[in-house]
Write a protein that holds these residues in place. Structure first.
Motif, PDB file in Angstrom:
ATOM      1  N   ILE A  15      22.702  61.300  73.907  1.00  0.00           N
ATOM      2  CA  ILE A  15      23.443  59.463  73.290  1.00  0.00           C
ATOM      3  C   ILE A  15      24.939  59.156  73.392  1.00  0.00           C
ATOM      4  O   ILE A  15      25.974  60.644  73.225  1.00  0.00           O
ATOM      5  CB  ILE A  15      23.320  59.737  71.643  1.00  0.00           C
ATOM      6  N   CYS A  45      24.902  53.668  67.567  1.00  0.00           N
ATOM      7  CA  CYS A  45      24.394  54.424  69.026  1.00  0.00           C
ATOM      8  C   CYS A  45      24.492  53.622  69.354  1.00  0.00           C
ATOM      9  O   CYS A  45      24.056  52.197  69.410  1.00  0.00           O
ATOM     10  CB  CYS A  45      22.663  54.988  68.510  1.00  0.00           C
ATOM     11  N   VAL A  46      24.994  53.447  70.317  1.00  0.00           N
ATOM     12  CA  VAL A  46      26.036  52.484  71.630  1.00  0.00           C
ATOM     13  C   VAL A  46      24.945  52.776  73.303  1.00  0.00           C
ATOM     14  O   VAL A  46      25.225  52.190  73.999  1.00  0.00           O
ATOM     15  CB  VAL A  46      26.950  52.462  71.913  1.00  0.00           C
ATOM     16  N   PHE A  47      24.736  54.043  73.383  1.00  0.00           N
ATOM     17  CA  PHE A  47      24.368  54.478  74.714  1.00  0.00           C
ATOM     18  C   PHE A  47      23.023  55.369  73.898  1.00  0.00           C
ATOM     19  O   PHE A  47      22.899  56.820  73.227  1.00  0.00           O
ATOM     20  CB  PHE A  47      24.886  54.813  75.457  1.00  0.00           C
ATOM     21  N   THR A  48      21.544  55.373  75.293  1.00  0.00           N
ATOM     22  CA  THR A  48      21.238  56.865  75.114  1.00  0.00           C
ATOM     23  C   THR A  48      19.899  56.591  76.568  1.00  0.00           C
ATOM     24  O   THR A  48      19.989  56.099  76.919  1.00  0.00           O
ATOM     25  CB  THR A  48      19.557  56.074  74.001  1.00  0.00           C
ATOM     26  N   MET A  49      20.238  58.208  76.387  1.00  0.00           N
ATOM     27  CA  MET A  49      19.653  57.997  77.746  1.00  0.00           C
ATOM     28  C   MET A  49      18.606  59.448  77.507  1.00  0.00           C
ATOM     29  O   MET A  49      18.897  60.422  76.856  1.00  0.00           O
ATOM     30  CB  MET A  49      20.660  59.234  79.250  1.00  0.00           C
ATOM     31  N   ILE A  91      17.990  55.724  81.441  1.00  0.00           N
ATOM     32  CA  ILE A  91      18.860  54.985  80.328  1.00  0.00           C
ATOM     33  C   ILE A  91      18.426  54.389  79.795  1.00  0.00           C
ATOM     34  O   ILE A  91      17.267  53.439  80.786  1.00  0.00           O
ATOM     35  CB  ILE A  91      19.977  54.503  80.808  1.00  0.00           C
ATOM     36  N   THR A 113      17.016  49.234  78.451  1.00  0.00           N
ATOM     37  CA  THR A 113      17.015  48.630  79.663  1.00  0.00           C
ATOM     38  C   THR A 113      15.194  48.987  80.560  1.00  0.00           C
ATOM     39  O   THR A 113      15.101  49.028  81.897  1.00  0.00           O
ATOM     40  CB  THR A 113      18.439  49.660  80.520  1.00  0.00           C
ATOM     41  N   TYR A 165      18.949  52.253  76.532  1.00  0.00           N
ATOM     42  CA  TYR A 165      19.708  51.254  75.739  1.00  0.00           C
ATOM     43  C   TYR A 165      21.022  51.430  75.794  1.00  0.00           C
ATOM     44  O   TYR A 165      21.434  52.794  76.177  1.00  0.00           O
ATOM     45  CB  TYR A 165      19.309  52.715  74.694  1.00  0.00           C
ATOM     46  N   ASP A 166      22.021  50.572  76.409  1.00  0.00           N
ATOM     47  CA  ASP A 166      23.339  51.087  76.190  1.00  0.00           C
ATOM     48  C   ASP A 166      23.925  49.565  76.031  1.00  0.00           C
ATOM     49  O   ASP A 166      23.230  48.100  76.399  1.00  0.00           O
ATOM     50  CB  ASP A 166      23.180  50.796  78.027  1.00  0.00           C
ATOM     51  N   HIS A 167      24.410  49.753  75.010  1.00  0.00           N
ATOM     52  CA  HIS A 167      25.084  48.618  74.487  1.00  0.00           C
ATOM     53  C   HIS A 167      24.169  47.282  74.004  1.00  0.00           C
ATOM     54  O   HIS A 167      24.634  46.259  74.541  1.00  0.00           O
ATOM     55  CB  HIS A 167      26.718  48.153  75.571  1.00  0.00           C
ATOM     56  N   ASN A 189      29.746  55.218  68.809  1.00  0.00           N
ATOM     57  CA  ASN A 189      30.727  54.277  68.241  1.00  0.00           C
ATOM     58  C   ASN A 189      31.909  55.077  67.338  1.00  0.00           C
ATOM     59  O   ASN A 189      31.411  54.787  66.517  1.00  0.00           O
ATOM     60  CB  ASN A 189      30.074  53.088  68.027  1.00  0.00           C
TER      61      ASN A 189
END
Length: 69
Positions: free
Chosen positions: A2, A30-34, A39, A47, A41-43, A5
């Motif tokens: 993750i 959280c701004v990004f999850t892989m 991916i 996705t 979640y992205d901003h 921000n």
């Protein structure tokens, strides 16, 4: 993996990155999850179709609960 921000007030100032990630952050930071190289979640954007599928299942579950009376 993750990404947070780190400009959010609850995360400033950072003295210990690990402590802040565990104790001071929340889901809104959280701004990004892989996961496994995908991916998810992205901003603010989910996705993959997982979010839409889960939301649809929740709507069906709510209907089922309301109709079970």
């Amino acid at each position: 993996m993750i990404a947070l921000n780190l400009d959010e007030p609850n995360l400033c100032p950072i003295f210990n990155e690990t402590s802040h990630a565990v104790y001071a952050s929340s889901g809104k930071d959280c701004v990004f999850t892989m996961v496994e190289g995908r991916i998810l979640y992205d901003h603010g954007i989910y996705t993959d179709g997982l979010y839409a599928d889960t939301a649809a299942e929740m709507r069906d579950l709510v209907k089922w609960v309301k109709n079970s009376d």
